[in-house]
Write a protein that holds these residues in place. Structure first.
Motif, PDB file in Angstrom:
ATOM      1  N   LEU A  11       0.819  -1.204   0.000  1.00  0.00           N
ATOM      2  CA  LEU A  11       0.000   0.000   0.000  1.00  0.00           C
ATOM      3  C   LEU A  11       0.860   1.263   0.000  1.00  0.00           C
ATOM      4  O   LEU A  11       0.530   2.254  -0.663  1.00  0.00           O
ATOM      5  N   LEU A  12       1.969   1.219   0.715  1.00  0.00           N
ATOM      6  CA  LEU A  12       2.876   2.372   0.717  1.00  0.00           C
ATOM      7  C   LEU A  12       3.490   2.585  -0.664  1.00  0.00           C
ATOM      8  O   LEU A  12       3.655   3.727  -1.113  1.00  0.00           O
ATOM      9  N   LYS A  13       3.803   1.494  -1.358  1.00  0.00           N
ATOM     10  CA  LYS A  13       4.323   1.610  -2.719  1.00  0.00           C
ATOM     11  C   LYS A  13       3.269   2.210  -3.640  1.00  0.00           C
ATOM     12  O   LYS A  13       3.565   3.083  -4.461  1.00  0.00           O
ATOM     13  N   GLU A  14       2.034   1.742  -3.506  1.00  0.00           N
ATOM     14  CA  GLU A  14       0.940   2.274  -4.324  1.00  0.00           C
ATOM     15  C   GLU A  14       0.718   3.755  -4.038  1.00  0.00           C
ATOM     16  O   GLU A  14       0.471   4.545  -4.953  1.00  0.00           O
ATOM     17  N   LEU A  15       0.814   4.133  -2.763  1.00  0.00           N
ATOM     18  CA  LEU A  15       0.665   5.539  -2.382  1.00  0.00           C
ATOM     19  C   LEU A  15       1.759   6.386  -3.031  1.00  0.00           C
ATOM     20  O   LEU A  15       1.488   7.472  -3.557  1.00  0.00           O
ATOM     21  N   GLU A  16       2.970   5.895  -3.025  1.00  0.00           N
ATOM     22  CA  GLU A  16       4.084   6.608  -3.640  1.00  0.00           C
ATOM     23  C   GLU A  16       3.850   6.780  -5.144  1.00  0.00           C
ATOM     24  O   GLU A  16       4.073   7.864  -5.700  1.00  0.00           O
ATOM     25  N   VAL A  17       3.356   5.725  -5.797  1.00  0.00           N
ATOM     26  CA  VAL A  17       3.067   5.792  -7.233  1.00  0.00           C
ATOM     27  C   VAL A  17       1.959   6.818  -7.497  1.00  0.00           C
ATOM     28  O   VAL A  17       2.062   7.630  -8.426  1.00  0.00           O
ATOM     29  N   CYS A  18       0.932   6.804  -6.665  1.00  0.00           N
ATOM     30  CA  CYS A  18      -0.174   7.749  -6.836  1.00  0.00           C
ATOM     31  C   CYS A  18       0.291   9.188  -6.656  1.00  0.00           C
ATOM     32  O   CYS A  18      -0.114  10.076  -7.406  1.00  0.00           O
ATOM     33  N   ARG A  19       1.151   9.418  -5.692  1.00  0.00           N
ATOM     34  CA  ARG A  19       1.675  10.768  -5.476  1.00  0.00           C
ATOM     35  C   ARG A  19       2.523  11.225  -6.661  1.00  0.00           C
ATOM     36  O   ARG A  19       2.457  12.380  -7.080  1.00  0.00           O
ATOM     37  N   ALA A  20       3.311  10.321  -7.203  1.00  0.00           N
ATOM     38  CA  ALA A  20       4.125  10.654  -8.376  1.00  0.00           C
ATOM     39  C   ALA A  20       3.225  10.982  -9.565  1.00  0.00           C
ATOM     40  O   ALA A  20       3.475  11.939 -10.305  1.00  0.00           O
ATOM     41  N   ARG A  21       2.169  10.196  -9.738  1.00  0.00           N
ATOM     42  CA  ARG A  21       1.221  10.461 -10.836  1.00  0.00           C
ATOM     43  C   ARG A  21       0.533  11.803 -10.640  1.00  0.00           C
ATOM     44  O   ARG A  21       0.302  12.545 -11.600  1.00  0.00           O
ATOM     45  N   LYS A  22       0.164  12.103  -9.399  1.00  0.00           N
ATOM     46  CA  LYS A  22      -0.491  13.371  -9.105  1.00  0.00           C
ATOM     47  C   LYS A  22       0.416  14.535  -9.499  1.00  0.00           C
ATOM     48  O   LYS A  22      -0.037  15.502 -10.129  1.00  0.00           O
ATOM     49  N   THR A  23       1.685  14.433  -9.151  1.00  0.00           N
ATOM     50  CA  THR A  23       2.644  15.479  -9.505  1.00  0.00           C
ATOM     51  C   THR A  23       2.758  15.610 -11.016  1.00  0.00           C
ATOM     52  O   THR A  23       2.757  16.716 -11.560  1.00  0.00           O
ATOM     53  N   GLU A  24       2.826  14.474 -11.694  1.00  0.00           N
ATOM     54  CA  GLU A  24       2.924  14.479 -13.154  1.00  0.00           C
ATOM     55  C   GLU A  24       1.688  15.121 -13.782  1.00  0.00           C
ATOM     56  O   GLU A  24       1.800  15.943 -14.703  1.00  0.00           O
ATOM     57  N   VAL A  25       0.517  14.784 -13.277  1.00  0.00           N
ATOM     58  CA  VAL A  25      -0.722  15.350 -13.804  1.00  0.00           C
ATOM     59  C   VAL A  25      -0.777  16.855 -13.549  1.00  0.00           C
ATOM     60  O   VAL A  25      -1.159  17.634 -14.439  1.00  0.00           O
ATOM     61  N   LYS A  26      -0.368  17.283 -12.364  1.00  0.00           N
ATOM     62  CA  LYS A  26      -0.358  18.712 -12.063  1.00  0.00           C
ATOM     63  C   LYS A  26       0.582  19.458 -12.998  1.00  0.00           C
ATOM     64  O   LYS A  26       0.265  20.559 -13.465  1.00  0.00           O
ATOM     65  N   ASP A  27       1.740  18.863 -13.291  1.00  0.00           N
ATOM     66  CA  ASP A  27       2.687  19.490 -14.212  1.00  0.00           C
ATOM     67  C   ASP A  27       2.090  19.590 -15.613  1.00  0.00           C
ATOM     68  O   ASP A  27       2.231  20.616 -16.287  1.00  0.00           O
ATOM     69  N   ARG A  28       1.423  18.536 -16.053  1.00  0.00           N
ATOM     70  CA  ARG A  28       0.787  18.557 -17.378  1.00  0.00           C
ATOM     71  C   ARG A  28      -0.315  19.607 -17.439  1.00  0.00           C
ATOM     72  O   ARG A  28      -0.459  20.311 -18.441  1.00  0.00           O
ATOM     73  N   LEU A  29      -1.103  19.704 -16.376  1.00  0.00           N
ATOM     74  CA  LEU A  29      -2.169  20.704 -16.340  1.00  0.00           C
ATOM     75  C   LEU A  29      -1.603  22.118 -16.392  1.00  0.00           C
ATOM     76  O   LEU A  29      -2.175  23.001 -17.035  1.00  0.00           O
ATOM     77  N   LYS A  30      -0.481  22.333 -15.732  1.00  0.00           N
ATOM     78  CA  LYS A  30       0.170  23.643 -15.753  1.00  0.00           C
ATOM     79  C   LYS A  30       0.580  23.995 -17.180  1.00  0.00           C
ATOM     80  O   LYS A  30       0.358  25.116 -17.645  1.00  0.00           O
ATOM     81  N   VAL A  31       1.168  23.030 -17.886  1.00  0.00           N
ATOM     82  CA  VAL A  31       1.581  23.256 -19.274  1.00  0.00           C
ATOM     83  C   VAL A  31       0.367  23.568 -20.139  1.00  0.00           C
ATOM     84  O   VAL A  31       0.376  24.509 -20.936  1.00  0.00           O
ATOM     85  N   LEU A  32      -0.698  22.788 -19.970  1.00  0.00           N
ATOM     86  CA  LEU A  32      -1.913  23.028 -20.753  1.00  0.00           C
ATOM     87  C   LEU A  32      -2.522  24.385 -20.433  1.00  0.00           C
ATOM     88  O   LEU A  32      -3.000  25.090 -21.325  1.00  0.00           O
ATOM     89  N   SER A  33      -2.489  24.765 -19.180  1.00  0.00           N
ATOM     90  CA  SER A  33      -3.016  26.061 -18.773  1.00  0.00           C
ATOM     91  C   SER A  33      -2.208  27.182 -19.414  1.00  0.00           C
ATOM     92  O   SER A  33      -2.767  28.165 -19.913  1.00  0.00           O
ATOM     93  N   ASP A  34      -0.888  27.034 -19.409  1.00  0.00           N
ATOM     94  CA  ASP A  34      -0.018  28.033 -20.029  1.00  0.00           C
ATOM     95  C   ASP A  34      -0.284  28.104 -21.532  1.00  0.00           C
ATOM     96  O   ASP A  34      -0.335  29.191 -22.111  1.00  0.00           O
TER      97      ASP A  34
END
Length: 61
Positions: A11-34
């Protein structure tokens, strides 16, 4: 007890993966917003040029 520790580790590994994905998605959204902001600015500029509005009439400048 070992089963719970293994499950917790998984579960801790899955949480780490989810957090990494969240960061990646936020970065992509920032690019799209720009990109969206850039496109809006370009469309506004083209509109102003086509309708003969000078920069002096642009309230943002």
């Amino acid at each position: 007890m070992k089963t719970y520790e293994d499950e917790e580790a998984q579960l801790l590994k899955e949480l780490e993966v989810c957090r990494a994905r969240k960061t990646e998605v936020k970065d992509r959204l920032k690019v799209l917003s720009d990109d969206d902001k850039y496109q809006q600015d370009m469309l506004a500029m083209v509109y102003q040029q086509r309708h003969g509005l000078g920069k002096s009439k642009n309230p943002e400048e």
